[in-house]
Design a protein around this motif. Structure first.
Motif, PDB file in Angstrom:
ATOM      1  N   ARG A 477       0.851  -1.195   0.000  1.00 29.76           N
ATOM      2  CA  ARG A 477       0.000   0.000   0.000  1.00 29.76           C
ATOM      3  C   ARG A 477       0.885   1.243   0.000  1.00 29.76           C
ATOM      4  O   ARG A 477       1.735   1.410   0.891  1.00 29.76           O
ATOM      5  N   GLN A 479       1.344   4.970   0.834  1.00 30.79           N
ATOM      6  CA  GLN A 479       0.728   5.891   1.773  1.00 30.79           C
ATOM      7  C   GLN A 479       0.870   7.336   1.271  1.00 30.79           C
ATOM      8  O   GLN A 479       1.744   7.635   0.449  1.00 30.79           O
ATOM      9  N   ALA A 594      -0.957   8.530  -4.396  1.00 30.34           N
ATOM     10  CA  ALA A 594      -1.818   7.908  -3.387  1.00 30.34           C
ATOM     11  C   ALA A 594      -2.905   8.863  -2.938  1.00 30.34           C
ATOM     12  O   ALA A 594      -4.055   8.452  -2.694  1.00 30.34           O
ATOM     13  N   THR A 597      -5.792   8.975  -5.330  1.00 30.05           N
ATOM     14  CA  THR A 597      -6.711   7.828  -5.272  1.00 30.05           C
ATOM     15  C   THR A 597      -7.720   7.945  -4.124  1.00 30.05           C
ATOM     16  O   THR A 597      -8.644   7.132  -4.049  1.00 30.05           O
ATOM     17  N   GLN A 598      -7.516   8.905  -3.230  1.00 34.38           N
ATOM     18  CA  GLN A 598      -8.478   9.104  -2.132  1.00 34.38           C
ATOM     19  C   GLN A 598      -9.672   9.947  -2.555  1.00 34.38           C
ATOM     20  O   GLN A 598     -10.660  10.045  -1.823  1.00 34.38           O
ATOM     21  N   GLY A 612      -7.484   4.072  -3.274  1.00 36.22           N
ATOM     22  CA  GLY A 612      -6.273   3.480  -2.731  1.00 36.22           C
ATOM     23  C   GLY A 612      -5.297   3.010  -3.785  1.00 36.22           C
ATOM     24  O   GLY A 612      -5.693   2.521  -4.844  1.00 36.22           O
ATOM     25  N   GLU A 614      -2.946   0.343  -3.903  1.00 32.77           N
ATOM     26  CA  GLU A 614      -2.519  -0.846  -3.178  1.00 32.77           C
ATOM     27  C   GLU A 614      -2.921  -2.101  -3.939  1.00 32.77           C
ATOM     28  O   GLU A 614      -3.754  -2.077  -4.843  1.00 32.77           O
TER      29      GLU A 614
END
Length: 782
Positions: A477, A479, A594, A597-598, A612, A614
């Motif tokens: 993942r 972060q 990252a 992607t939120q 996410g 990941e």
């Protein structure tokens, strides 16, 4: 795109904390209000429990609770523990109760547990418990256990045979009837243990607010432990977290789920308090699982040129009082005998026997050292009888690389046909022989003999099934701060798992090693896992890490292309950043991707976007991979004392593609140390009443640093086709052929006296006894 780490001698990432005293082992865990446990154990090898008086003990200072089996929750009070690896050939499916119920069947079996405010008070109270036991006849020797009229290991069983099975292929009768030569050997290999520097330890803490039971344990298999505990206490796995922190050596015995682990967790639930139990060394000697005894009676048929026609015989295996892992160990031994040799016909009849001793389960090598010892001793016999060099006898019988993949004709422990996937056995043998200086040994031996010294040389080959399933998982993942979180069900007991997985992720994700944050052996970090045993983690977890890293990198490329307004083919990924080819090379970091992607609160995600950055991968191997190698050992034997000094130790090892040569060298060197202990020192003795006699390190000997030379190591790489990395196991190959090579070398050194050996461990006393029987001292005196 930058520095590549796979294949490099990257320094172990684990070592800084361990060497500076900052490791965190289970016994280091301290929780406010934590209380301590001590078990009440049987001093009898076999007895009927008439009663356990605990009422007065509960009133002793500092004692919070005393529990017997009837006090335990759910299935723990009634049923035996699950057998992890059942087999249809097992006639006596016998595992332990969490605390002994009605009967104790080995010295040290737990009958009750005391919980007190300190360990000292718990021990005092446990020693004061009165257990009314009616002694029953005990059986200590697996040979005697088969005799008519022998005591029964368990009062409710009609006999002591737990299992009979046969491993066979080819026309054995024809192979022997038409053989030019047939030679027979009987061999004995005695009990020993893993003897990790850290004993077993468990801390359990029930958090009422979260309704979560957390267990920290010195285990190789936290996910298996969670599943077993869930079954025993009737609690959802989602309400249990098992963590394996730093573990001070595993070697197999810590892969087992023990009754004490379940009991400590149950007491925390019942009391609502954190509970700790740390095994003392005496308990470890008595109660942690061991490996062997085994008795072998085998013969080999060869033609006039010393080529093998067939091998047949019997093997008797002592399982101890219980079978927590079924018949895995004797089964592996039975399928390992053919090794790297062309053996046209083979048959081994195996009998597994119960005795009143602690259970035997896999210890480093898991049955293979015994099998290799049997086969290699037979080949030494062939060489001696036919006056052919031992290396040459083996060379004539080795499977050739062009025969790969090679079907042995048996079914392996993983349920699949035993098919060697790759290997160049002649090359490995030649590498070890050359590196050892074998060609000049006879001159060294001759010169030593003239000086009154006895030098000998021995060789042994092996093949090991490794990388077993069913799977292992890795989650990667990215972060928002750009750090890479990696979680795996794999565990680390000193074999460098964190380092090797980090190397794989860094290479295939194109990020810095320094940016990787890894969580190992924590069931809350990844949903499914298996753990460390059978030299399986590089194959399973390593492949999962590679697959997950490639998947995350592919998403990095897609996201970066969209963010930078270029085609995916124009994206370059390096050191945690993605950039566009050409001119001013705009770039974006992994952390920024990252964040993208939120999404944005309240807004829909773009078509095709996923939350996410990941990926979780679970690699499932289609079959075992087969590592292999050759050991050559040169020894000097002092005929006056029987002392054996290892002069040189050479290993050629094939573990497929090497992720980190430094780590593999360490695994081989450590494995050799374990093998030296098996060959010369480690002897778990019991008397005729099944009372253990070697329960301290004053009696049970381990090799010291002065007994273990620095090995000369050659790597032979034949990649496995069964996983994307091409890797094979490396953790046990140093141990497996060591006893065979060492005993062969001792026998060669003492050839002037005509003594022969077919046992391990071979202690100085036994060497002197053999020399005396052969009249060696009269010969020397004259």
């Amino acid at each position: 795109m930058g520095v590549k780490h796979v294949g490099a001698r990257v320094a172990r990432l684990e070592d800084s904390a361990l060497l500076t005293g900052n490791g965190r082992f289970t016994d280091d865990i301290k929780i406010p209000g934590m209380v301590h446990a001590c078990f009440v154990r049987s001093s009898h090898a076999h007895a009927r429990i008439l009663g356990i008086d605990v009422e007065d003990i509960r009133k002793m200072p500092g004692v919070l609770a005393v529990y017997t089996v009837d006090d335990l929750p759910g299935l723990m009070s009634r049923d035996r523990m699950p057998m992890l690896v059942p087999n249809t050939s097992i006639a006596a499916m016998r595992t332990q109760h969490c605390l002994a119920k009605d009967e104790v069947c080995y010295v040290g079996q737990a009958m009750a547990v005391v919980i007190a405010t300190t360990r000292h008070l718990a021990e005092d109270a446990a020693n004061a418990v009165f257990a009314d036991l009616e002694p029953l006849p005990a059986v200590s020797d697996c040979v005697l256990a088969l005799q008519a009229g022998s005591p029964a290991t368990h009062a409710d069983l009609p006999g002591n045979v737990a299992s009979n099975f046969v491993s066979t292929y080819g026309d054995v009768d024809a192979a022997f009837s038409g053989a030019a030569h047939v030679f027979r050997e009987t061999m004995f290999q005695h009990r020993g243990g893993g003897m990790a520097i850290e004993t077993r330890c468990v801390v359990a803490n029930y958090d009422r607010a979260a309704d979560l039971l957390t267990v920290w344990a010195a285990t190789q298999t936290p996910h298996i432990a969670r599943r077993m505990l869930s079954d025993l206490i009737g609690r959802s796995v989602e309400k249990i977290r098992v963590v394996a922190p730093d573990v001070g050596g595993g070697f197999g015995p810590k892969a087992i789920y023990y009754p004490e682990e379940a009991v400590i967790a149950a007491t925390s639930l019942m009391l609502g308090l954190p509970v700790k139990w740390t095994e003392d060394r005496r308990e470890h000697f008595m109660c942690a699982t061991q490996e062997r005894d085994q008795h072998w009676d085998v013969e080999i048929a060869v033609d006039k040129d010393a080529r093998i026609r067939g091998v047949r015989g019997t093997m008797l295996h002592d399982s101890g009082a219980f079978m927590p892992w079924g018949i895995i160990m004797p089964y592996i031994a039975s399928t390992t005998v053919p090794g790297p040799y062309v053996v046209p016909a083979y048959k081994l009849d195996v009998t597994v026997v119960l005795t009143n001793k602690v259970a035997t389960t896999p210890v480093r090598g898991a049955g293979r050292p015994q099998a290799v010892f049997a086969m290699e001793r037979l080949l030494d016999r062939v060489a001696r009888e036919l006056s052919i060099d031992t290396v040459e006898v083996r060379r004539r019988n080795l499977i050739q690389p062009e025969q790969m993949p090679y079907s042995v004709g048996l079914i392996f422990r993983d349920g699949k046909p035993l098919i060697y996937d790759s290997g160049d056995y002649p090359k490995a043998q030649e590498a070890a022989v050359s590196l050892s200086g074998y060609a000049g040994f006879k001159e060294r031996q001759k010169s030593a003999l003239q000086a009154g010294k006895y030098l000998g040389i021995g060789i042994a080959n092996y093949v090991e099934g490794s990388g077993l399933g069913p799977f292992e998982g890795v989650t990667i993942r990215v972060q928002p701060n750009g750090k890479i979180a990696v979680a795996t069900g794999a565990t680390n007991q000193g074999q460098g798992t964190r380092t090797t997985l980090t190397q794989i992720v860094a290479d295939h994700l194109d990020c810095s090693i320094d940016d990787i944050e890894m969580t190992i052996g924590d069931t809350s970090a990844i949903a499914n896992g298996v753990g460390a045993f059978a030299s399986r983690q590089a194959v399973n977890a390593g492949s999962s890490a590679m697959i997950a890293a490639k998947a995350v990198r592919a998403r990095v490329v897609t996201l970066a292309a969209k963010a930078l307004g270029v085609e995916e083919d124009d994206i370059v990924v390096d050191n945690g950043r993605a950039s566009a080819k050409g001119g001013n090379k705009p770039e974006i970091g992994f952390g920024d991707l990252a964040r993208i992607t939120q999404g944005m609160p309240g807004f829909a995600m773009a078509p095709g976007d996923q939350p996410g950055l990941e990926h979780t991968a679970y690699f499932t191997p289609p079959q075992a991979t087969y590592c292999s190698g050759t050991h050559v050992v040169e020894v000097e034997v002092d005929i006056d004392t029987g002392n054996v000094h290892i002069v040189n130790y050479t290993v050629a090892h094939d573990s497929g593609t090497i992720i980190n040569p430094l780590v593999v060298d360490g695994q081989v060197q450590g494995g050799v140390a374990h093998g030296i202990g098996n060959a010369l020192f480690e002897f778990m003795r019991y008397d005729e009443n099944a009372q253990p006699l070697t329960v301290t390190f004053a009696d049970y000997l381990l090799p010291m640093a002065t007994d273990v030379p620095t090995c000369r190591i050659a790597h032979v790489e034949t990649p496995s086709p069964h996983n994307p990395l091409g890797v094979k196991g490396a953790g046990e190959g140093g141990t497996i052929p060591a006893p065979a090579a060492i005993i062969s070398a001792i026998e060669n050194a003492l050839a002037p006296f005509g003594v022969h050996f077919a046992e391990t461990p071979l202690t100085p006393e036994r060497i002197v006894e053999k020399l005396e029987a052969a009249g060696a001292y009269r010969e020397v005196a004259s």
